[in-house]
Design a protein around this motif. Structure first.
Motif, PDB file in Angstrom:
ATOM      1  N   GLU A  37      -0.290  -4.189   1.347  1.00  0.00           N
ATOM      2  CA  GLU A  37      -0.082  -4.131  -0.112  1.00  0.00           C
ATOM      3  C   GLU A  37      -1.086  -3.157  -0.705  1.00  0.00           C
ATOM      4  O   GLU A  37      -2.284  -3.274  -0.441  1.00  0.00           O
ATOM      5  CB  GLU A  37      -0.264  -5.532  -0.701  1.00  0.00           C
ATOM      6  CG  GLU A  37      -0.374  -5.630  -2.192  1.00  0.00           C
ATOM      7  CD  GLU A  37       0.872  -5.169  -2.930  1.00  0.00           C
ATOM      8  OE1 GLU A  37       0.765  -4.202  -3.718  1.00  0.00           O
ATOM      9  OE2 GLU A  37       1.946  -5.768  -2.725  1.00  0.00           O
ATOM     10  N   ASP A  38      -0.605  -2.193  -1.498  1.00  0.00           N
ATOM     11  CA  ASP A  38      -1.500  -1.174  -2.058  1.00  0.00           C
ATOM     12  C   ASP A  38      -2.202  -1.611  -3.335  1.00  0.00           C
ATOM     13  O   ASP A  38      -3.152  -0.968  -3.761  1.00  0.00           O
ATOM     14  CB  ASP A  38      -0.756   0.141  -2.275  1.00  0.00           C
ATOM     15  CG  ASP A  38       0.354   0.040  -3.312  1.00  0.00           C
ATOM     16  OD1 ASP A  38       1.016  -1.015  -3.397  1.00  0.00           O
ATOM     17  OD2 ASP A  38       0.582   1.030  -4.029  1.00  0.00           O
ATOM     18  N   ASN A  39      -1.782  -2.706  -3.938  1.00  0.00           N
ATOM     19  CA  ASN A  39      -2.426  -3.206  -5.147  1.00  0.00           C
ATOM     20  C   ASN A  39      -3.479  -4.234  -4.740  1.00  0.00           C
ATOM     21  O   ASN A  39      -3.131  -5.335  -4.285  1.00  0.00           O
ATOM     22  CB  ASN A  39      -1.389  -3.836  -6.079  1.00  0.00           C
ATOM     23  CG  ASN A  39      -1.992  -4.337  -7.369  1.00  0.00           C
ATOM     24  OD1 ASN A  39      -3.072  -4.911  -7.392  1.00  0.00           O
ATOM     25  ND2 ASN A  39      -1.271  -4.140  -8.452  1.00  0.00           N
ATOM     26  N   PRO A  40      -4.770  -3.910  -4.887  1.00  0.00           N
ATOM     27  CA  PRO A  40      -5.827  -4.825  -4.428  1.00  0.00           C
ATOM     28  C   PRO A  40      -5.762  -6.214  -5.060  1.00  0.00           C
ATOM     29  O   PRO A  40      -6.039  -7.207  -4.387  1.00  0.00           O
ATOM     30  CB  PRO A  40      -7.120  -4.112  -4.807  1.00  0.00           C
ATOM     31  CG  PRO A  40      -6.757  -2.672  -4.938  1.00  0.00           C
ATOM     32  CD  PRO A  40      -5.328  -2.652  -5.412  1.00  0.00           C
ATOM     33  N   GLN A  41      -5.383  -6.306  -6.344  1.00  0.00           N
ATOM     34  CA  GLN A  41      -5.322  -7.613  -6.991  1.00  0.00           C
ATOM     35  C   GLN A  41      -4.212  -8.483  -6.394  1.00  0.00           C
ATOM     36  O   GLN A  41      -4.403  -9.680  -6.175  1.00  0.00           O
ATOM     37  CB  GLN A  41      -5.117  -7.472  -8.512  1.00  0.00           C
ATOM     38  CG  GLN A  41      -6.307  -6.900  -9.244  1.00  0.00           C
ATOM     39  CD  GLN A  41      -6.370  -5.372  -9.190  1.00  0.00           C
ATOM     40  OE1 GLN A  41      -5.411  -4.690  -8.855  1.00  0.00           O
ATOM     41  NE2 GLN A  41      -7.537  -4.826  -9.495  1.00  0.00           N
ATOM     42  N   VAL A  42      -3.053  -7.878  -6.137  1.00  0.00           N
ATOM     43  CA  VAL A  42      -1.949  -8.636  -5.539  1.00  0.00           C
ATOM     44  C   VAL A  42      -2.324  -9.055  -4.119  1.00  0.00           C
ATOM     45  O   VAL A  42      -2.128 -10.205  -3.728  1.00  0.00           O
ATOM     46  CB  VAL A  42      -0.639  -7.811  -5.553  1.00  0.00           C
ATOM     47  CG1 VAL A  42       0.468  -8.520  -4.772  1.00  0.00           C
ATOM     48  CG2 VAL A  42      -0.187  -7.541  -6.982  1.00  0.00           C
ATOM     49  N   TYR A  61      -3.808  -1.230   3.148  1.00  0.00           N
ATOM     50  CA  TYR A  61      -3.390  -0.790   1.818  1.00  0.00           C
ATOM     51  C   TYR A  61      -2.282   0.256   1.838  1.00  0.00           C
ATOM     52  O   TYR A  61      -1.850   0.721   0.790  1.00  0.00           O
ATOM     53  CB  TYR A  61      -4.601  -0.304   1.020  1.00  0.00           C
ATOM     54  CG  TYR A  61      -5.528  -1.444   0.678  1.00  0.00           C
ATOM     55  CD1 TYR A  61      -5.167  -2.394  -0.270  1.00  0.00           C
ATOM     56  CD2 TYR A  61      -6.747  -1.606   1.327  1.00  0.00           C
ATOM     57  CE1 TYR A  61      -5.990  -3.466  -0.578  1.00  0.00           C
ATOM     58  CE2 TYR A  61      -7.580  -2.669   1.036  1.00  0.00           C
ATOM     59  CZ  TYR A  61      -7.195  -3.592   0.073  1.00  0.00           C
ATOM     60  OH  TYR A  61      -8.019  -4.662  -0.218  1.00  0.00           O
ATOM     61  N   HIS A  62      -1.802   0.627   3.027  1.00  0.00           N
ATOM     62  CA  HIS A  62      -0.637   1.511   3.152  1.00  0.00           C
ATOM     63  C   HIS A  62      -0.094   1.390   4.570  1.00  0.00           C
ATOM     64  O   HIS A  62      -0.722   0.798   5.456  1.00  0.00           O
ATOM     65  CB  HIS A  62      -0.975   2.956   2.784  1.00  0.00           C
ATOM     66  CG  HIS A  62      -2.142   3.522   3.532  1.00  0.00           C
ATOM     67  ND1 HIS A  62      -2.057   3.970   4.831  1.00  0.00           N
ATOM     68  CD2 HIS A  62      -3.427   3.690   3.157  1.00  0.00           C
ATOM     69  CE1 HIS A  62      -3.235   4.407   5.224  1.00  0.00           C
ATOM     70  NE2 HIS A  62      -4.097   4.237   4.229  1.00  0.00           N
ATOM     71  N   ASP A  81       4.616  -4.718   1.396  1.00  0.00           N
ATOM     72  CA  ASP A  81       5.080  -4.108   0.151  1.00  0.00           C
ATOM     73  C   ASP A  81       6.015  -2.962   0.531  1.00  0.00           C
ATOM     74  O   ASP A  81       5.946  -2.427   1.639  1.00  0.00           O
ATOM     75  CB  ASP A  81       3.876  -3.592  -0.644  1.00  0.00           C
ATOM     76  CG  ASP A  81       4.231  -3.101  -2.041  1.00  0.00           C
ATOM     77  OD1 ASP A  81       5.351  -3.391  -2.529  1.00  0.00           O
ATOM     78  OD2 ASP A  81       3.389  -2.416  -2.643  1.00  0.00           O
ATOM     79  N   MET A  84       4.432   2.170  -1.354  1.00  0.00           N
ATOM     80  CA  MET A  84       3.013   2.389  -1.082  1.00  0.00           C
ATOM     81  C   MET A  84       2.779   3.874  -0.815  1.00  0.00           C
ATOM     82  O   MET A  84       3.691   4.578  -0.400  1.00  0.00           O
ATOM     83  CB  MET A  84       2.568   1.594   0.155  1.00  0.00           C
ATOM     84  CG  MET A  84       2.646   0.104  -0.005  1.00  0.00           C
ATOM     85  SD  MET A  84       2.093  -0.758   1.488  1.00  0.00           S
ATOM     86  CE  MET A  84       3.380  -0.330   2.646  1.00  0.00           C
ATOM     87  N   THR A 109       8.292  -6.892  -3.108  1.00  0.00           N
ATOM     88  CA  THR A 109       8.396  -5.648  -3.858  1.00  0.00           C
ATOM     89  C   THR A 109       8.937  -5.874  -5.257  1.00  0.00           C
ATOM     90  O   THR A 109       9.566  -6.896  -5.529  1.00  0.00           O
ATOM     91  CB  THR A 109       9.301  -4.653  -3.107  1.00  0.00           C
ATOM     92  OG1 THR A 109       9.397  -3.436  -3.832  1.00  0.00           O
ATOM     93  CG2 THR A 109      10.695  -5.222  -2.901  1.00  0.00           C
ATOM     94  N   LYS A 131       8.887  -9.183  -6.719  1.00  0.00           N
ATOM     95  CA  LYS A 131       7.762  -9.437  -7.621  1.00  0.00           C
ATOM     96  C   LYS A 131       8.301  -9.514  -9.043  1.00  0.00           C
ATOM     97  O   LYS A 131       9.206  -8.762  -9.381  1.00  0.00           O
ATOM     98  CB  LYS A 131       6.741  -8.300  -7.541  1.00  0.00           C
ATOM     99  CG  LYS A 131       6.083  -8.142  -6.184  1.00  0.00           C
ATOM    100  CD  LYS A 131       5.198  -6.903  -6.191  1.00  0.00           C
ATOM    101  CE  LYS A 131       4.603  -6.645  -4.833  1.00  0.00           C
ATOM    102  NZ  LYS A 131       3.833  -5.395  -4.809  1.00  0.00           N
TER     103      LYS A 131
END
Length: 172
Positions: A37-42, A61-62, A81, A84, A109, A131
């Motif tokens: 997942e590229d979104n750190p918070q998610v 992250y990718h 995800d 990305m 996604t 999502k």
């Protein structure tokens, strides 16, 4: 306290959600999960919840980073995800499947059209959640995917599966 993310689809009739607040035991524990997942918070939200449920986790992250991690270690399930940088989730899973890696994949996604979902399944995904989603829904989906995967390979030991995957790795 409600989950930080809400999934709009209803749960199956008769399904009882596990309650982490009361310490209710979850059926699927101790699974090794790769979160891509590229979104750190998610990614952090997913990982925090699943760690509380007793799972072991790693994160990329990718897609390229995920492929590197998967070359070094085995995971029971991958949460992927789709959108990305560097290498998107669909292409990553296509590469995994082409390399003979059968690890179950749950796509998460924002892409919610039927064509997007079908593309995820064609790429080799085992399930597809849109999502925003509810964390307990992820847990339920992971349980179902893992049970399905285990029933496909019933009677095959984890060592035998690792040996097959190692052969696939050395041939690639």
């Amino acid at each position: 306290m409600p989950s930080p993310l809400i999934h709009e689809a209803p749960l199956p009739p008769g399904f009882v959600l596990p309650n982490l607040a009361t310490g209710a035991e979850l059926p699927l524990q101790g699974v090794t999960i790769l979160v891509v997942e590229d979104n750190p918070q998610v990614a952090e939200t997913i990982m925090d919840y699943l760690e509380l449920a007793g799972h072991r986790l790693d994160c990329a992250y990718h897609g390229q980073a995920a492929l590197q991690l998967l070359a070094e270690q085995r995971f029971d399930v991958i949460i992927m995800d789709v959108m990305m940088p560097r290498l998107d989730g669909l292409s990553t899973v296509e590469r995994l499947r082409a390399d003979g890696i059968a690890t179950p994949v749950l796509f998460l996604t924002a892409r919610d059209s039927l064509d997007d979902k079908l593309a995820g399944f064609r790429a080799g995904g085992d399930d597809y959640l849109v999502k925003p989603f509810d964390m307990e829904r992820i847990q339920h989906t992971l349980e179902r995917i893992q049970r399905s995967y285990e029933s496909q390979y019933q009677g095959v030991s984890k060592n035998d599966m690792d040996a097959v995957n190692n052969i696939n790795d050395s041939n690639g």
